[in-house]
Design a protein around this motif. Structure first.
Motif, short mmCIF file in Angstrom:
data_model
loop_
_atom_site.label_atom_id
_atom_site.label_comp_id
_atom_site.label_asym_id
_atom_site.label_seq_id
_atom_site.Cartn_x
_atom_site.Cartn_y
_atom_site.Cartn_z
N THR A 161 0.28 -1.38 -0.21
CA THR A 161 -0.01 0.20 0.50
C THR A 161 0.87 1.10 0.01
N ALA A 162 0.07 2.22 -0.73
CA ALA A 162 1.64 3.64 -0.40
C ALA A 162 -0.09 4.61 -0.29
N GLN A 163 0.65 5.88 0.07
CA GLN A 163 -0.18 7.33 0.90
C GLN A 163 0.35 7.97 -0.66
N GLN A 164 -1.34 8.63 -1.57
CA GLN A 164 -0.74 9.79 -2.09
C GLN A 164 -1.68 10.14 -2.13
N THR A 165 -0.88 11.83 -2.28
CA THR A 165 -1.67 12.99 -2.14
C THR A 165 -1.68 13.81 -3.30
N VAL A 166 -2.02 14.91 -3.62
CA VAL A 166 -2.35 14.84 -5.08
C VAL A 166 -2.59 16.25 -4.45
N GLY A 167 -2.32 17.65 -4.95
CA GLY A 167 -3.13 18.92 -5.40
C GLY A 167 -2.06 20.17 -6.61
N VAL A 168 -3.08 20.95 -6.80
CA VAL A 168 -2.74 22.39 -8.02
C VAL A 168 -2.92 23.56 -7.31
N ARG A 169 -1.36 24.48 -8.35
CA ARG A 169 -2.18 26.30 -7.07
C ARG A 169 -4.10 25.75 -7.55
N GLU A 170 -4.58 26.96 -7.36
CA GLU A 170 -5.52 27.23 -7.93
C GLU A 170 -5.75 28.49 -8.43
N GLU A 171 -4.77 29.34 -9.28
CA GLU A 171 -4.90 29.91 -10.88
C GLU A 171 -4.70 28.45 -11.89
N TYR A 172 -3.40 26.98 -11.69
CA TYR A 172 -3.95 26.66 -12.81
C TYR A 172 -5.33 25.30 -12.55
N ARG A 173 -5.97 25.17 -11.81
CA ARG A 173 -6.81 24.12 -12.17
C ARG A 173 -7.84 24.48 -13.23
N SER A 174 -8.75 23.21 -13.25
CA SER A 174 -9.83 23.25 -14.84
C SER A 174 -8.68 23.79 -15.63
N HIS A 175 -7.67 22.57 -16.00
CA HIS A 175 -6.77 22.21 -17.27
C HIS A 175 -6.40 20.97 -16.95
N GLY A 176 -6.95 19.93 -16.06
CA GLY A 176 -6.71 18.39 -16.15
C GLY A 176 -5.55 18.34 -15.38
N ILE A 177 -4.93 19.38 -14.12
CA ILE A 177 -3.47 19.24 -14.63
C ILE A 177 -4.00 17.96 -12.90
N GLY A 178 -4.39 17.90 -12.23
CA GLY A 178 -4.73 17.21 -11.09
C GLY A 178 -5.15 15.78 -11.23
N SER A 179 -6.27 15.72 -12.31
CA SER A 179 -6.17 14.84 -13.06
C SER A 179 -4.54 13.30 -13.29
N LYS A 180 -3.82 14.33 -14.24
CA LYS A 180 -2.75 13.95 -14.97
C LYS A 180 -1.88 13.12 -13.43
#
Length: 243
Positions: A161-180
């Motif tokens: 098992t692995a703990q995973q976190t993810v985050g994107v700066r607010e001004e760069y959201r809605s471009h699919g960066i978090g999903s990628k």
């Protein structure tokens, strides 16, 4: 060297060299020789063996642990171009700034803890007999704007098992960066034999919970009043995805 492989050493000198580099992220060759006080010829022999065995890599006299996490990938979203690649030691400041930017907007206790660990240890990547830590980052024009982090315990009972976190700066959201980023971490986990990734989030962080649910994560458990935020008890939602 694979991240699931515990480092082993042929000599105490080799172990000292590796552990010093691992703890400090990057080290100049001449500085390491001074610190360890080994005879120059012996130092060179052990260092070359560590490099040949895939434990350390050297670039212009700077040493770091040799982890191969995958290739650099370029993406376009409208008029925005971004890159997702393995995190490096020179991403340190950008990672701290990005994590703090995300956690200043929404409560993400695990990510806040990771930022504190980075500051305390002063190293992006870790790999020793107890734990491993790795990052993929998203960059725009060379600036870190997002991350995904995997914390990989080396204890036998937890290695799947692995703990995973993810985050994107607010001004760069809605471009699919978090999903990628999320998918890059999941694909890496699958390729390296992990069976599950998990993430723990305060129940008040609606955006993160919705994001993970949309990407196929399930609620595994809820820990009541696990956090104290602004003087009030807040539940922790434990999310997971089977690989």
């Amino acid at each position: 060297m694979g991240v699931t492989e515990r480092p082993t050493f042929s000599s105490e000198a080799s172990k000292q060299i590796y552990e010093y580099v691992e703890r400090h992220g990057t080290v100049k060759r001449h500085r390491l020789l001074d610190v360890l006080s080994l005879p120059a010829e012996e130092f060179q022999t052990h260092l070359e063996a560590l490099k040949a065995n895939g434990y350390l890599q050297e670039d212009g006299g700077t040493l770091q642990i040799d982890f191969e996490f995958g290739a650099v990938t370029e993406y376009e979203s409208g008029d925005l171009e971004f890159v997702i690649r393995p995190g490096r030691q020179n991403d340190f400041d950008g990672l701290i700034e990005t994590i703090r930017d995300v956690t200043a907007e929404e409560t993400y206790v695990v990510a806040e803890t990771i930022a504190e660990e980075l500051l305390y240890e002063d190293a992006v990547t870790r790999h020793n007999s107890v734990k491993s830590r790795m990052f993929f980052v998203a960059t725009v024009d060379g600036e870190v704007v997002g991350w995904t982090h995997l914390d990989l315990p080396q204890i036998d009972q937890l290695q799947g098992t692995a703990q995973q976190t993810v985050g994107v700066r607010e001004e760069y959201r809605s471009h699919g960066i978090g999903s990628k980023l999320l998918q890059r971490g999941i694909e890496w986990g699958e390729a390296n034999g992990f069976r599950k990734v998990y993430n723990s989030i305060p129940i008040t962080n609606d955006r993160a919970l919705e994001f993970l649910t949309e990407h196929g994560w399930d609620t595994e458990a809820i820990r009541r009043d696990h956090y104290e935020i602004d003087g009030e008890g807040v539940d922790e939602v434990m999310m997971a995805r089977e690989l």
